[in-house]
Design a protein around this motif. Structure first.
Motif, short mmCIF file in Angstrom:
data_model
loop_
_atom_site.label_atom_id
_atom_site.label_comp_id
_atom_site.label_asym_id
_atom_site.label_seq_id
_atom_site.Cartn_x
_atom_site.Cartn_y
_atom_site.Cartn_z
N ILE A 298 67.03 -22.93 72.64
CA ILE A 298 67.63 -23.05 70.86
C ILE A 298 67.59 -21.07 70.71
N GLN A 299 68.52 -20.25 70.01
CA GLN A 299 68.21 -18.82 70.17
C GLN A 299 69.55 -18.79 68.93
N GLU A 300 69.00 -17.67 68.45
CA GLU A 300 69.85 -16.92 66.97
C GLU A 300 70.04 -16.69 67.12
N ARG A 301 71.74 -16.58 66.48
CA ARG A 301 72.93 -15.45 66.68
C ARG A 301 73.55 -15.28 65.04
N VAL A 302 74.03 -13.76 64.76
CA VAL A 302 74.62 -13.19 63.72
C VAL A 302 75.83 -14.63 63.51
N GLY A 303 76.26 -15.40 62.42
CA GLY A 303 76.95 -15.93 61.91
C GLY A 303 78.23 -14.69 60.59
N VAL A 304 78.82 -16.15 60.45
CA VAL A 304 79.75 -15.27 59.38
C VAL A 304 79.22 -14.95 58.32
N VAL A 369 73.09 -7.24 67.20
CA VAL A 369 73.36 -6.47 66.08
C VAL A 369 72.59 -5.79 65.05
N LYS A 370 71.65 -5.20 65.06
CA LYS A 370 70.84 -4.55 64.32
C LYS A 370 70.73 -2.66 64.95
N VAL A 371 71.10 -2.74 66.32
CA VAL A 371 71.39 -1.71 67.20
C VAL A 371 72.97 -1.28 66.72
N TYR A 372 73.79 -2.36 67.04
CA TYR A 372 74.96 -1.83 66.36
C TYR A 372 75.32 -1.09 65.73
N ILE A 376 77.59 2.00 66.15
CA ILE A 376 79.58 1.44 65.69
C ILE A 376 80.00 1.22 64.90
N PRO A 377 80.81 2.68 64.26
CA PRO A 377 80.95 2.79 62.73
C PRO A 377 81.86 1.12 62.23
N TYR A 378 81.38 0.65 61.38
CA TYR A 378 82.11 -0.65 60.77
C TYR A 378 81.82 -1.84 61.41
N TYR A 379 80.72 -2.19 62.34
CA TYR A 379 80.51 -3.23 63.19
C TYR A 379 80.65 -4.45 62.40
N ASN A 380 79.82 -4.19 61.49
CA ASN A 380 80.08 -5.22 61.00
C ASN A 380 81.41 -6.18 60.05
N ILE A 381 82.45 -5.63 60.53
CA ILE A 381 83.77 -6.37 59.75
C ILE A 381 83.78 -7.46 60.70
N VAL A 398 87.85 -6.13 79.96
CA VAL A 398 87.82 -5.86 81.94
C VAL A 398 86.30 -5.89 82.07
N ALA A 399 85.63 -5.38 81.00
CA ALA A 399 84.36 -5.05 81.68
C ALA A 399 83.30 -5.24 80.20
N PRO A 400 83.14 -6.99 79.92
CA PRO A 400 82.44 -6.74 78.11
C PRO A 400 80.94 -6.63 78.62
N PRO A 401 80.10 -6.33 77.86
CA PRO A 401 78.72 -5.95 77.33
C PRO A 401 77.93 -7.74 78.05
N LYS A 402 76.92 -6.74 78.73
CA LYS A 402 76.08 -8.56 79.32
C LYS A 402 74.52 -8.54 78.24
N PHE A 403 73.59 -8.05 78.43
CA PHE A 403 72.88 -9.06 77.54
C PHE A 403 72.04 -7.79 77.15
N ASP A 404 71.48 -6.74 77.57
CA ASP A 404 70.82 -6.20 76.88
C ASP A 404 72.11 -4.51 76.51
N ALA A 405 71.79 -4.10 75.52
CA ALA A 405 72.82 -3.41 74.33
C ALA A 405 73.46 -2.51 75.06
N ALA A 406 74.34 -2.15 74.79
CA ALA A 406 75.72 -1.31 75.42
C ALA A 406 76.54 -1.12 74.06
#
Length: 446
Positions: A298-304, A369-372, A376-381, A398-406
């Protein structure tokens, strides 16, 4: 128009149908050593027509009716080969296991598959180039940033488009540029009738009076954002400002779309949930044999609306506690579960609850999410709509981010998410669903 996707898709579709029937006619000529009679051709055309409809669907899922960008052109022979292999399997099953539609002898089918594959390869690689060939319109691009360079490279190296950028004016270096020499003289000297421009860039203001005068020289202007979005199916982040969001993003309910989306989420989640219940004991047994309990993670994720949701998956990672080692590793069973996306089947419960949708931006972990949000501007949109199990970015990045902040890869991911948020519709969701099915069958992942 820089690119007419509907026109190209129609040409591709009609060409496929024509060559399917041409291949059928040639197969009969080869097999029987002469021109086929009308009766013989019709007896084969009727069952093959049903097969062609399925083949077209396979081509669509494989992406063969999408824009032929430079990237796709490099992969085209491989994509065609994969699609034709699947079509061949479908054809064998169709004629061998449905006696009513059987053809005699079965040698006809194999001759047809060879001939049609050759025609399809030639048509897709060379034929469309011939039909799409024409006089290119010289153009100038006035913008800045990496997206401008990306757009110039794509347009100038792909024969699909009806323009060619003969010059570019970097707005970051506009000071000191001789506008008369760089733009005006080239407009008249090189017969330029189009200028792609980033009108949202504040640095374009000083040259607007000069650009205005070019209207009288029959020069028409086109929004660079529109060109970029049409070609790459994503929003260029370096070009968007607050006004772009005000013009294009809305959280107002789309009553019909939202209702249909929720109904489809529930129906499909129930169907897949039944399948999940059947395979769950086997998955749990495999996890137990290799790494013991627990079975779920079970993992927490950010939803709507930035609300935290708890998603559930089959556990795919182990914690090695030997000699104080707390490193997490992917188990062999876990690697298979991730590759086949079986590890995400328990999230169908989240879909039923309404925490997630089947289609939407993939939910991110709160710590990332806190890092991005800072980088990253407008990330919360992206949190304006409900996240999903599969999304536009997962299919096309083509090259998506994996598990660490990218941050760099996540910026690109956000550009795809913004495209989906802006253009979301039932048709787009169906397209994503079909492409996701293709990715799962081919085990490429999404």
């Amino acid at each position: 128009m820089v690119y007419n996707g509907k026109k190209e898709s129609l040409v591709l579709f009609l060409g496929d149908i024509i060559f399917f029937f041409i291949s059928l006619w040639i197969m009969l000529v080869v097999r029987y050593g002469g021109l086929p009679s009308q009766e013989l051709f019709v007896s084969h055309a009727v069952p093959f027509s049903m097969l062609f409809a399925v083949w077209i669907a396979v081509f669509y899922i494989a992406g063969l009716y999408e824009k032929h960008t430079v990237f796709l052109k490099k992969k085209l022979p491989h994509i065609i080969f994969q699609a034709q292999v699947i079509n061949s399997i479908i054809a064998v099953l169709f004629f061998y296991f449905i006696p009513y539609f059987g053809i005699t002898p079965k040698t006809n089918l194999f001759i047809y598959l060879i001939i049609s594959f050759g025609f399809m390869l030639l048509w897709r690689i060379y034929g469309v180039e011939f039909f799409g060939a024409g006089k290119k319109e010289n153009a100038i691009i006035v913008a800045s940033g990496s997206e401008m360079k990306e757009l110039v490279e794509e347009v100038n190296n792909n024969s699909r488009y009806n323009i060619r950028f003969v010059s570019s004016l970097d707005l970051d270096k506009v000071q000191g540029v001789d506008f008369q020499q760089e733009i005006v003289s080239r407009v008249y000297g090189e017969d330029i009738h189009m200028i792609a421009i980033d009108l949202r860039n504040e640095k374009v203001e000083p040259i607007l009076p000069s650009l205005y005068n070019l209207i009288f020289s029959k020069v028409h202007f086109i929004d660079m954002h529109k060109i970029y979005e049409d070609i790459f199916d994503r929003i260029p982040l370096s070009l968007v400002r607050y006004n772009w969001f005000l013009e294009n993003i809305s959280v107002s309910p789309k009553v019909t779309y939202d209702a249909l989306k929720r109904v489809m989420d529930i129906i499909i989640a129930v169907i897949l949930g039944i399948i999940a219940l059947i395979i769950t004991p086997f998955v749990m047994f495999a996890i137990l044999i290799e790494d013991g309990k627990p079975f779920f993670f079970i993992q927490e994720r950010v939803g709507v609306n930035n609300k935290t949701v708890r998603v559930i998956k089959f556990r795919s990672m182990s914690v090695d506690l030997r000699e104080g080692n707390n490193a997490r590793r992917i188990t062999r069973v876990g690697a298979f579960l991730r590759k086949t996306r079986i590890d995400e089947l328990p999230q169908l419960w989240n879909v039923m609850k309404g925490d997630l949708s089947l289609i939407g931006p993939r939910p991110e972990m709160p710590e990332l999410v806190k890092v991005y949000e800072k980088e990253i501007p407008y990330y919360n949109i992206r949190h304006l709509i409900k996240p999903g199990l599969s999304g536009w970015a997962q299919l096309y990045q083509v090259a998506p981010p994996k598990f660490d902040a990218a941050a760099s890869e996540t910026k690109t991911k956000l550009s795809y998410d913004l495209y989906y948020i802006k253009n979301r519709s039932v048709v787009l969701d169906i397209k994503i669903a079909l492409k996701t099915l293709k990715a799962l069958i081919s085990r490429t992942g999404v």
